[in-house]
Design a protein around this motif. Structure first.
Motif, PDB file in Angstrom:
ATOM      1  N   THR A  88      -1.622   0.097 -98.550  1.00  0.00           N
ATOM      2  CA  THR A  88      -1.376   0.148 -97.109  1.00  0.00           C
ATOM      3  C   THR A  88       0.054   0.610 -96.890  1.00  0.00           C
ATOM      4  O   THR A  88       0.985   0.050 -97.482  1.00  0.00           O
ATOM      5  N   ARG A 140      -1.647   2.248 -92.176  1.00  0.00           N
ATOM      6  CA  ARG A 140      -2.867   2.935 -92.605  1.00  0.00           C
ATOM      7  C   ARG A 140      -3.202   2.498 -94.033  1.00  0.00           C
ATOM      8  O   ARG A 140      -2.322   2.478 -94.915  1.00  0.00           O
ATOM      9  N   ARG A 141      -4.450   2.179 -94.247  1.00  0.00           N
ATOM     10  CA  ARG A 141      -4.926   1.785 -95.569  1.00  0.00           C
ATOM     11  C   ARG A 141      -5.759   2.909 -96.137  1.00  0.00           C
ATOM     12  O   ARG A 141      -6.596   3.501 -95.445  1.00  0.00           O
ATOM     13  N   GLY A 142      -5.542   3.234 -97.405  1.00  0.00           N
ATOM     14  CA  GLY A 142      -6.290   4.303 -98.045  1.00  0.00           C
ATOM     15  C   GLY A 142      -5.922   4.393 -99.511  1.00  0.00           C
ATOM     16  O   GLY A 142      -5.618   3.366-100.138  1.00  0.00           O
ATOM     17  N   GLU A 210     -11.792   6.252 -97.318  1.00  0.00           N
ATOM     18  CA  GLU A 210     -11.095   7.099 -96.361  1.00  0.00           C
ATOM     19  C   GLU A 210      -9.909   6.341 -95.769  1.00  0.00           C
ATOM     20  O   GLU A 210      -9.940   5.110 -95.627  1.00  0.00           O
ATOM     21  N   SER A 212      -7.796   4.640 -93.181  1.00  0.00           N
ATOM     22  CA  SER A 212      -8.245   3.959 -91.955  1.00  0.00           C
ATOM     23  C   SER A 212      -7.072   3.271 -91.268  1.00  0.00           C
ATOM     24  O   SER A 212      -5.990   3.177 -91.816  1.00  0.00           O
TER      25      SER A 212
END
Length: 212
Positions: A88, A140-142, A210, A212
């Motif tokens: 994140t 944003r987490r990915g 993806e 998110s």
């Protein structure tokens, strides 16, 4: 006696010169980057961004879903093994890309894999964090994806920087180190036994999360 004093003075000057040279900062040390170390599972806070690595997944192949304009699903094989760093990331001040991600290993540095397609202007079919423009206050987490030899896993560190050498592509600073950047170095806590296990259990047809 005068000759002895001359010899002693010469020795002293030579010693001072060696000490001065040893104390002189290298270019890299003098101009950056500013490094903050951390561990997987803990947040690393830099002046312009934060990063928390949550998990490391390995895969032999990655499954890419169908895309626009009739693009068919694909299964992409690794040259060695894919290392998927799930994290994140958030920026703290202004909208920006967090410029450079790499994996530091005993075999050297590895950049993000280019096997997922995309370019500087076109995102890949699966949007990893390397293609995200972050907005302040919106974590944003990915994932970030690397393709490395299996032997490179043990002791690997994930590195994220707020600037890239491409920012200084012209003029006097061309090809200089990343000057005065903030750099987070996250120990992924992969022992030799962990590396063996991660290689043995690497997934087939792994679906990337993806952003998110």
């Amino acid at each position: 006696m005068r000759r002895l004093w001359s010899i002693l003075l010469a020795v002293a000057l030579a010693g001072a010169a060696v000490a001065l040279q040893a104390g002189h900062w290298s270019y890299d040390r003098a101009y950056g980057p500013f490094v903050r170390n951390g561990k997987i599972g803990r947040m690393v806070t830099e002046p312009r961004f934060t990063v928390q690595v949550e998990q490391v997944v390995t895969a032999r192949t990655i499954r890419v879903p169908e895309g626009p304009y009739g693009a068919r699903p694909q299964v992409i094989p690794a040259n060695g093994v894919f290392v998927v760093v799930i994290a994140t990331v958030a920026v703290r001040r202004s909208p920006e890309y967090v410029a450079a991600a790499r994996l530091d290993t005993r075999y050297g540095h590895y950049a993000l894999t280019d096997k997922l397609g995309g370019s500087g202007l076109i995102a890949p079919r699966v949007t990893t964090l390397g293609y995200v423009r972050f907005q302040p206050g919106m974590p944003r987490r990915g994932c970030y994806v690397f393709d490395v030899p299996p032997g490179a896993l043990a002791g690997a560190r994930f590195v994220l920087s707020d600037r890239d050498t491409e920012d200084a592509a012209f003029g006097h600073y061309r090809d200089d180190p990343v000057r005065f950047s903030a750099e987070a170095r996250v120990d992924l806590d992969i022992s030799a036994a962990d590396a063996t296990r991660l290689t043995r259990t690497a997934a087939t047809g792994y679906g990337l999360p993806e952003a998110s």
